[in-house]
Motif scaffolding. Structure first.
Motif, short mmCIF file in Angstrom:
data_model
loop_
_atom_site.label_atom_id
_atom_site.label_comp_id
_atom_site.label_asym_id
_atom_site.label_seq_id
_atom_site.Cartn_x
_atom_site.Cartn_y
_atom_site.Cartn_z
N ARG A 63 0.70 -1.31 -0.13
CA ARG A 63 -0.10 -0.36 0.08
C ARG A 63 0.37 0.99 -0.26
NH1 ARG A 63 -4.06 0.56 4.78
NH2 ARG A 63 -2.27 1.36 6.53
N SER A 121 -11.69 7.76 13.25
CA SER A 121 -10.88 9.24 13.24
C SER A 121 -9.98 8.57 12.51
CB SER A 121 -10.91 9.06 14.33
OG SER A 121 -10.19 8.83 15.41
N ALA A 122 -8.61 6.85 12.86
CA ALA A 122 -8.45 6.43 12.19
C ALA A 122 -8.70 5.31 11.64
CB ALA A 122 -6.96 6.07 12.64
N MET A 123 -9.76 4.77 11.88
CA MET A 123 -10.09 3.15 11.62
C MET A 123 -11.13 3.09 10.49
SD MET A 123 -11.41 3.00 15.10
CE MET A 123 -9.75 3.62 15.87
N ASN A 124 -11.80 1.70 9.82
CA ASN A 124 -12.57 2.09 8.82
C ASN A 124 -13.82 1.65 9.95
OD1 ASN A 124 -10.69 0.85 7.03
ND2 ASN A 124 -11.79 2.42 6.28
N GLY A 143 -9.09 -1.81 12.11
CA GLY A 143 -7.95 -0.74 12.19
C GLY A 143 -6.78 -1.83 12.93
N THR A 144 -5.47 -1.61 12.35
CA THR A 144 -4.29 -2.25 12.70
C THR A 144 -4.36 -2.03 14.18
OG1 THR A 144 -2.92 -2.15 10.21
CG2 THR A 144 -2.01 -1.92 11.99
N GLY A 175 -8.41 0.51 3.89
CA GLY A 175 -7.64 -0.64 5.59
C GLY A 175 -7.46 -2.17 5.13
N ILE A 176 -6.74 -2.01 5.67
CA ILE A 176 -5.80 -3.47 5.53
C ILE A 176 -7.10 -4.12 6.25
CG2 ILE A 176 -3.78 -5.19 5.60
CD1 ILE A 176 -2.12 -2.46 4.69
N THR A 177 -7.35 -3.69 7.00
CA THR A 177 -8.05 -5.14 8.02
C THR A 177 -9.21 -4.66 7.24
OG1 THR A 177 -7.12 -3.38 10.19
CG2 THR A 177 -9.02 -4.81 10.63
N LYS A 218 -1.72 7.00 2.68
CA LYS A 218 -1.83 7.40 4.28
C LYS A 218 -0.59 8.41 4.70
CE LYS A 218 -1.39 4.37 8.26
NZ LYS A 218 -2.37 5.00 9.40
N TYR A 244 -3.58 13.73 9.16
CA TYR A 244 -4.13 13.64 9.91
C TYR A 244 -4.47 14.14 10.85
CZ TYR A 244 -3.48 8.64 8.93
OH TYR A 244 -4.61 7.59 8.66
N LEU A 254 -9.25 5.76 4.02
CA LEU A 254 -8.31 5.07 3.32
C LEU A 254 -8.35 3.31 3.52
CD1 LEU A 254 -5.02 4.83 4.08
CD2 LEU A 254 -5.52 4.02 5.97
N ARG A 263 -14.68 14.13 6.26
CA ARG A 263 -13.35 14.16 6.28
C ARG A 263 -13.04 14.56 4.59
NH1 ARG A 263 -10.11 11.62 8.10
NH2 ARG A 263 -8.77 9.82 6.04
N GLU A 298 -15.46 7.03 7.86
CA GLU A 298 -14.63 5.87 8.51
C GLU A 298 -14.79 6.55 9.84
OE1 GLU A 298 -11.01 5.42 7.21
OE2 GLU A 298 -10.94 7.52 6.54
N1 PMP Z 1 -8.87 4.81 7.80
C1 PMP Z 1 -7.58 4.94 8.72
C2 PMP Z 1 -7.94 6.90 8.34
C3 PMP Z 1 -6.55 5.46 8.98
O1 PMP Z 1 -5.55 5.55 10.06
C4 PMP Z 1 -6.12 3.48 9.32
C5 PMP Z 1 -5.39 2.75 10.07
N2 PMP Z 1 -4.39 3.12 9.73
C6 PMP Z 1 -7.46 2.98 8.76
C7 PMP Z 1 -8.49 3.68 8.19
C8 PMP Z 1 -7.18 1.45 9.13
O2 PMP Z 1 -6.35 0.83 7.78
P1 PMP Z 1 -5.73 -0.67 8.34
O3 PMP Z 1 -6.84 -1.77 8.39
O4 PMP Z 1 -5.29 -0.96 7.34
O5 PMP Z 1 -4.47 -0.10 9.47
#
Ligand code: PMP
Length: 306
Positions: free
Chosen positions: A60, A193-196, A255-256, A217-219, A157, A162, A215, A146, A191
């Motif tokens: 990614r 703030s930092a997760m789907n 999210g990770t 996301g890989i998760t 990313k 951020y 994003l 967003r 989504e």
């Molecule tokens: N959306 C945002 C804005 C993120 O920062 C993250 C964390 N990386 C995610 C979603 C989840 O992505 P991932 O599963 O790849 O960690």
């Protein structure tokens, strides 16, 4: 920063305290960095740390270089090796989080992307759960929107973007919530703030598509595959409206950092039974088993460090 932790910086492995950039650095001034977050899970039975989906994270990162016109001297294979090596050299034996960053390292003025030198650096810290994954989160819809793909693309990313995540999560925490949900300019759900985000409605798993300023996301990809393969669920990527989140059966984040984190209330409205629902719980326990290397069929997602 963690004592004993090793970083990769300017082509060498150094103690993390020695990895310092100049205040003239382009990325420090303009937010022109691309980063990843990769978790390593400690598996006590094998006394090893397993990095989850290392290859996918590097892929990614490298794919998104094109958005910020980045070129670095390390190959993708070398980036993977560096991630493994810094954990090994740090000698950690617990959960870790690896932060690879490609950044415009030139000491130059002007918010440009072309012909500005880029570099790669990477660090590792110890990390356990980052949000409460057990009792369910209380979340609010943020008043912040967003970032749109044609403003600052969420699919990259990008360090500068951020600020958007920080504004949303700060607002939520100041208002007494655990986490924020961020809507797009058109009012549909993007989504956290930092997760789907996923919702469960009538036995189907629904999540906003990659064109919804998320994003990818890989998760998120992991959970979609597991829902289809292991839970036999239909997974639908489609726009999601705010009020669908009020009336659905379950909501969870992925999210990770967040891992699989169930939501129990949304804008002070109870979701489902006000506790992690059956799909969220099954998905979470499957995910935790897989990342700890306990499921043979998905062992190829785990890279052992030692
Ligand atoms: N959306 C945002 C804005 C993120 O920062 C993250 C964390 N990386 C995610 C979603 C989840 O992505 P991932 O599963 O790849 O960690």
């Amino acid at each position: 920063m963690e004592a004993g932790a090793v970083a990769y910086f300017e082509g060498a492995y150094v103690p993390v305290e020695q990895a310092r950039v100049s205040i003239l650095t382009h990325a420090f001034n303009y937010g022109t960095g691309l980063f990843e977050g990769i978790r390593g899970y400690y598996a006590p039975e094998e006394d090893n740390i397993l990095l989850f989906k290392l290859r996918e994270h590097v892929e990614r990162l490298v794919r998104n270089f094109n958005i910020l016109c980045m070129e670095i001297s390390e190959t993708p294979e070398q980036l993977e090796e560096i991630c493994v090596e810094i954990v090994k050299r740090s000698e950690f034996r617990e959960g870790v989080y690896i932060r690879p960053i490609c950044y415009k390292s030139e000491l130059s003025l002007g918010p440009r992307l072309k012909d500005v030198e880029s570099s790669f650096c990477c660090y590792v810290i110890k990390l356990g759960d980052y949000v409460d994954v057990k009792s369910g989160l209380d979340v609010m819809v943020s008043s912040w929107r967003r970032l749109a793909d044609n403003a600052i693309p969420s699919r990259a990313k990008c360090t500068g973007s951020y600020v958007n995540s920080a504004l949303a999560s700060t607002e939520a925490r100041q208002a007494g919530f655990d986490e924020a949900i961020v809507l797009r300019e058109d009012g549909s759900v993007a989504e956290g703030s930092a997760m789907n985000l996923f919702m469960v409605m009538d036995g189907r798993l629904i999540t906003p598509p990659p064109t919804a300023d998320i994003l990818v996301g890989i998760t998120r990809n992991t959970v979609m595959e597991l829902a289809r393969q292991e839970l036999g669920m239909e997974v639908v990527e489609r726009p999601v409206s705010r009020t669908e989140l009020y009336v659905c059966d379950e909501v969870f984040f992925t999210g990770t950092g967040a891992q699989v984190a169930p939501v129990r209330s949304m804008d002070r409205r109870v979701i489902g039974e006000g506790k992690p629902g059956p799909v969220s719980k099954r998905m979470q326990s499957l995910y935790f088993d897989i990342v700890h290397g306990k499921v043979d069929a998905y062992r190829h997602w785990c890279t052992p460090v030692y």
